[in-house]
Design a protein around this motif. Structure first.
Motif, PDB file in Angstrom:
ATOM      1  N   SER A   7      68.067  40.311 -12.502  1.00 19.23           N
ATOM      2  CA  SER A   7      69.372  39.672 -12.652  1.00 19.23           C
ATOM      3  C   SER A   7      70.454  40.731 -12.476  1.00 19.23           C
ATOM      4  N   GLY A   8      71.706  40.287 -12.529  1.00 19.94           N
ATOM      5  CA  GLY A   8      72.780  41.254 -12.320  1.00 19.94           C
ATOM      6  C   GLY A   8      74.142  40.717 -12.688  1.00 19.94           C
ATOM      7  N   VAL A   9      75.083  41.624 -12.683  1.00 19.07           N
ATOM      8  CA  VAL A   9      76.485  41.321 -13.004  1.00 19.07           C
ATOM      9  C   VAL A   9      77.342  41.963 -11.924  1.00 19.07           C
ATOM     10  N   LYS A  10      78.426  41.282 -11.567  1.00 18.71           N
ATOM     11  CA  LYS A  10      79.396  41.873 -10.628  1.00 18.71           C
ATOM     12  C   LYS A  10      80.323  42.805 -11.410  1.00 18.71           C
ATOM     13  N   PHE A  21      76.250  35.878 -23.788  1.00 21.09           N
ATOM     14  CA  PHE A  21      75.389  34.822 -24.341  1.00 21.09           C
ATOM     15  C   PHE A  21      74.702  34.013 -23.242  1.00 21.09           C
ATOM     16  N   GLY A  22      75.408  33.850 -22.099  1.00 24.02           N
ATOM     17  CA  GLY A  22      74.824  33.063 -21.010  1.00 24.02           C
ATOM     18  C   GLY A  22      73.675  33.774 -20.315  1.00 24.02           C
ATOM     19  N   ALA A  23      73.752  35.099 -20.216  1.00 23.76           N
ATOM     20  CA  ALA A  23      72.734  35.809 -19.435  1.00 23.76           C
ATOM     21  C   ALA A  23      72.234  37.094 -20.100  1.00 23.76           C
ATOM     22  N   ASN A 128      79.256  34.804   3.096  1.00 29.45           N
ATOM     23  CA  ASN A 128      77.844  35.228   3.130  1.00 29.45           C
ATOM     24  C   ASN A 128      77.279  35.611   1.771  1.00 29.45           C
ATOM     25  N   TYR A 129      78.094  35.499   0.745  1.00 27.95           N
ATOM     26  CA  TYR A 129      77.698  35.913  -0.611  1.00 27.95           C
ATOM     27  C   TYR A 129      76.292  35.416  -0.971  1.00 27.95           C
ATOM     28  N   PRO A 130      75.973  34.143  -0.731  1.00 31.44           N
ATOM     29  CA  PRO A 130      74.640  33.666  -1.140  1.00 31.44           C
ATOM     30  C   PRO A 130      73.485  34.353  -0.411  1.00 31.44           C
ATOM     31  N   LEU A 132      73.448  37.597   0.545  1.00 32.53           N
ATOM     32  CA  LEU A 132      73.236  38.908  -0.089  1.00 32.53           C
ATOM     33  C   LEU A 132      72.513  38.707  -1.419  1.00 32.53           C
ATOM     34  N   MET A 133      72.887  37.656  -2.105  1.00 36.64           N
ATOM     35  CA  MET A 133      72.233  37.404  -3.405  1.00 36.64           C
ATOM     36  C   MET A 133      70.769  37.003  -3.198  1.00 36.64           C
ATOM     37  N   ALA A 134      70.497  36.261  -2.133  1.00 31.56           N
ATOM     38  CA  ALA A 134      69.099  35.912  -1.829  1.00 31.56           C
ATOM     39  C   ALA A 134      68.311  37.193  -1.572  1.00 31.56           C
ATOM     40  N   GLY A 148      73.391  32.347 -16.113  1.00 27.77           N
ATOM     41  CA  GLY A 148      74.111  31.176 -16.616  1.00 27.77           C
ATOM     42  C   GLY A 148      74.086  30.078 -15.550  1.00 27.77           C
ATOM     43  N   GLN A 149      74.525  28.915 -15.961  1.00 29.90           N
ATOM     44  CA  GLN A 149      74.473  27.724 -15.101  1.00 29.90           C
ATOM     45  C   GLN A 149      75.191  27.920 -13.761  1.00 29.90           C
ATOM     46  N   ASP A 150      76.307  28.696 -13.791  1.00 25.15           N
ATOM     47  CA  ASP A 150      77.113  28.816 -12.568  1.00 25.15           C
ATOM     48  C   ASP A 150      76.370  29.535 -11.426  1.00 25.15           C
ATOM     49  N   GLN A 193      87.571  25.288 -21.053  1.00 25.02           N
ATOM     50  CA  GLN A 193      86.882  25.321 -19.748  1.00 25.02           C
ATOM     51  C   GLN A 193      85.815  26.415 -19.793  1.00 25.02           C
ATOM     52  N   LYS A 194      84.997  26.514 -18.752  1.00 24.34           N
ATOM     53  CA  LYS A 194      84.008  27.596 -18.687  1.00 24.34           C
ATOM     54  C   LYS A 194      84.709  28.948 -18.866  1.00 24.34           C
ATOM     55  N   MET A 195      84.137  29.822 -19.713  1.00 25.97           N
ATOM     56  CA  MET A 195      84.740  31.146 -19.872  1.00 25.97           C
ATOM     57  C   MET A 195      84.580  31.917 -18.565  1.00 25.97           C
TER      58      MET A 195
HETATM   59  P1  TYM Z   1      78.735  37.262 -12.752  1.00 23.67           P
HETATM   60  O1  TYM Z   1      79.042  38.719 -12.741  1.00 23.67           O
HETATM   61  O2  TYM Z   1      79.839  36.322 -12.414  1.00 23.67           O
HETATM   62  O3  TYM Z   1      78.168  36.836 -14.169  1.00 23.67           O
HETATM   63  C1  TYM Z   1      77.094  37.519 -14.803  1.00 23.67           C
HETATM   64  C2  TYM Z   1      76.242  36.541 -15.565  1.00 23.67           C
HETATM   65  O4  TYM Z   1      77.012  35.868 -16.568  1.00 23.67           O
HETATM   66  C3  TYM Z   1      76.805  34.465 -16.460  1.00 23.67           C
HETATM   67  N1  TYM Z   1      78.030  33.773 -16.922  1.00 23.67           N
HETATM   68  C4  TYM Z   1      78.058  32.798 -17.836  1.00 23.67           C
HETATM   69  N2  TYM Z   1      77.063  32.194 -18.514  1.00 23.67           N
HETATM   70  C5  TYM Z   1      77.405  31.199 -19.384  1.00 23.67           C
HETATM   71  N3  TYM Z   1      78.695  30.818 -19.611  1.00 23.67           N
HETATM   72  C6  TYM Z   1      79.722  31.403 -18.941  1.00 23.67           C
HETATM   73  N4  TYM Z   1      80.981  31.027 -19.192  1.00 23.67           N
HETATM   74  C7  TYM Z   1      79.421  32.431 -17.992  1.00 23.67           C
HETATM   75  N5  TYM Z   1      80.170  33.193 -17.166  1.00 23.67           N
HETATM   76  C8  TYM Z   1      79.305  34.007 -16.504  1.00 23.67           C
HETATM   77  C9  TYM Z   1      76.537  34.217 -14.998  1.00 23.67           C
HETATM   78  O5  TYM Z   1      75.878  32.986 -14.799  1.00 23.67           O
HETATM   79  C10 TYM Z   1      75.683  35.417 -14.654  1.00 23.67           C
HETATM   80  O6  TYM Z   1      74.332  35.174 -14.987  1.00 23.67           O
HETATM   81  N6  TYM Z   1      76.436  36.418  -8.403  1.00 23.67           N
HETATM   82  C11 TYM Z   1      76.250  36.982  -9.742  1.00 23.67           C
HETATM   83  C12 TYM Z   1      75.774  38.422  -9.727  1.00 23.67           C
HETATM   84  C13 TYM Z   1      74.519  38.630  -8.930  1.00 23.67           C
HETATM   85  C14 TYM Z   1      73.219  38.249  -9.321  1.00 23.67           C
HETATM   86  C15 TYM Z   1      72.367  38.664  -8.242  1.00 23.67           C
HETATM   87  C16 TYM Z   1      72.692  37.588 -10.429  1.00 23.67           C
HETATM   88  C17 TYM Z   1      74.449  39.249  -7.714  1.00 23.67           C
HETATM   89  N7  TYM Z   1      73.150  39.261  -7.308  1.00 23.67           N
HETATM   90  C18 TYM Z   1      70.997  38.430  -8.287  1.00 23.67           C
HETATM   91  C19 TYM Z   1      71.311  37.342 -10.452  1.00 23.67           C
HETATM   92  C20 TYM Z   1      70.485  37.759  -9.403  1.00 23.67           C
HETATM   93  C21 TYM Z   1      77.566  36.923 -10.464  1.00 23.67           C
HETATM   94  O7  TYM Z   1      78.600  36.894  -9.853  1.00 23.67           O
HETATM   95  O8  TYM Z   1      77.466  36.971 -11.828  1.00 23.67           O
END
Ligand code: TYM
Length: 318
Positions: A7-10, A21-23, A128-130, A132-134, A148-150, A193-195
């Motif tokens: 998994s990862g975070v931007k 809490f989501g991830a 193309n974001y999806p 790179l993530m794939a 998280g769900q998003d 709304q969604k955080m």
């Molecule tokens: P990012 O950086 O936006 O968010 C990181 C993680 O936090 C979760 N999240 C939430 N979960 C519950 N409630 C919320 N309000 C909320 N806001 C954010 C996101 O779902 C995520 O899990 N595209 C990804 C980063 C990424 C990635 C990957 C993740 C790049 N490559 C490969 C998994 C696998 C992103 O923008 O997450």
């Protein structure tokens, strides 16, 4: 089939309690519950480049996310912490995926549609974001992606892309599964709304007491039966349902008291995390060494997979 978590975070700014809490919290728990599983926690800096196009800010944000990971308890002896840009196989595989993917398919992505609805000029990187993530996910034969769900749609894109590649070139990629915790799939922000950083409704994960107070006081209190829903929904992250119901019944209609109780709970929760992070931040060299070593480890795995991919598509001649 060997279980692999990725998994990862931007690195686009401070993480918030929705990210945690989501991830991210699940990542730490999985470290304990699945010690034998390979775990990769990435800093998606090339994804962040769509948003952060400033040398100093990018550098600082990357270092910040490593500190965040370490402070919440990601243990580099059990998990690989790395940044995407240290493994050039990510954009390379994304390119290969681009060639088997159609534009109408990518135009169905939520992020693309949102940007289009706002009549924004859409960058090719956003489009193309999806892909790179794939590549991020499929390069490591990840079986499970805790998010998280998003992010659900992005994982569906990764699955579809793996299937398509396998159909054209023969069995190569494992189809990953999302791991989404129902109760925290969408953590709400201070406005209900969604955080999200982009909505300006966040409570930062490593917030100071002052910041926590300010954020909680700004929670929009629309209520039914004396229970301020938005306060309650955030409070649920910090206390059991039983305790909360008792508190919210006792203090029904007393919004100030309830917000103060929430401030106290968030502050007590964040304090040790913040202190650990401050401690870690004093030794930047060690933090960078962890990131560098993680990159080396990730590269070995990703490069081995790329050899298979190159062979499958017919470009590997020697
Ligand atoms: P990012 O950086 O936006 O968010 C990181 C993680 O936090 C979760 N999240 C939430 N979960 C519950 N409630 C919320 N309000 C909320 N806001 C954010 C996101 O779902 C995520 O899990 N595209 C990804 C980063 C990424 C990635 C990957 C993740 C790049 N490559 C490969 C998994 C696998 C992103 O923008 O997450």
């Amino acid at each position: 089939m060997k279980k692999v978590l990725l998994s990862g975070v931007k690195p686009t700014g401070r993480p918030h309690i929705g990210n945690y809490f989501g991830a991210m919290k699940q990542w730490v728990e999985l470290q304990v519950s699945q010690p034998a599983t390979d775990k990769f926690f990435m800093i998606a800096d090339y994804h962040a480049l769509n948003f952060i196009q400033n040398h100093e800010e990018m550098k600082q944000n990357i270092l910040d996310v490593v500190l965040d990971y370490l402070a919440i308890g990601i243990d580099p002896t059990q998990s690989t912490i790395f940044k995407q840009s240290d493994v050039s196989a990510h954009p390379e595989l994304a390119w290969i995926f681009d060639t088997i993917t159609t534009m109408p398919y990518l135009m169905r992505a939520h992020a693309f549609k949102d940007a289009e609805a706002k009549s924004k000029e859409i960058g090719v990187g956003t489009f193309n974001y999806p892909m790179l993530m794939a590549a991020d996910i499929l390069l490591y034969d990840a079986t499970t992606v805790p998010v998280g769900q998003d992010q659900k749609q992005h994982i569906e894109y990764a699955r579809d892309t793996a299937e398509k590649f396998n159909r054209i070139f023969g069995d190569t990629f494992i189809l990953p599964e999302p791991l989404i915790m129902k109760e925290v799939a969408v953590v709400p922000g201070t406005d209900g709304q969604k955080m999200s950083k982009s909505y300006g409704n966040t409570i930062p994960l490593f917030a100071t007491d002052e910041e926590i107070k300010k954020a909680v006081m700004s929670i929009v209190t629309d209520s039914s039966g004396g229970i301020p829903k938005n306060v309650y929904e955030i409070h649920k992250l910090f206390r059991s349902q039983l305790e909360l119901d008792r508190l919210y019944t006792e203090k029904a209609g007393k919004y100030k008291d309830l917000k103060e109780a929430l401030i106290a709970d968030i502050s007590a929760f964040i304090k040790p995390l913040r202190e650990k992070r401050e401690q870690l931040a004093k030794d930047k060299e060690s933090v960078l060494a962890i990131l560098k070593a993680g990159g080396e480890k990730a590269r070995v795995k990703a490069n081995a997979k790329m050899e298979v991919v190159r062979e499958k598509i017919g470009v590997k001649l020697y």
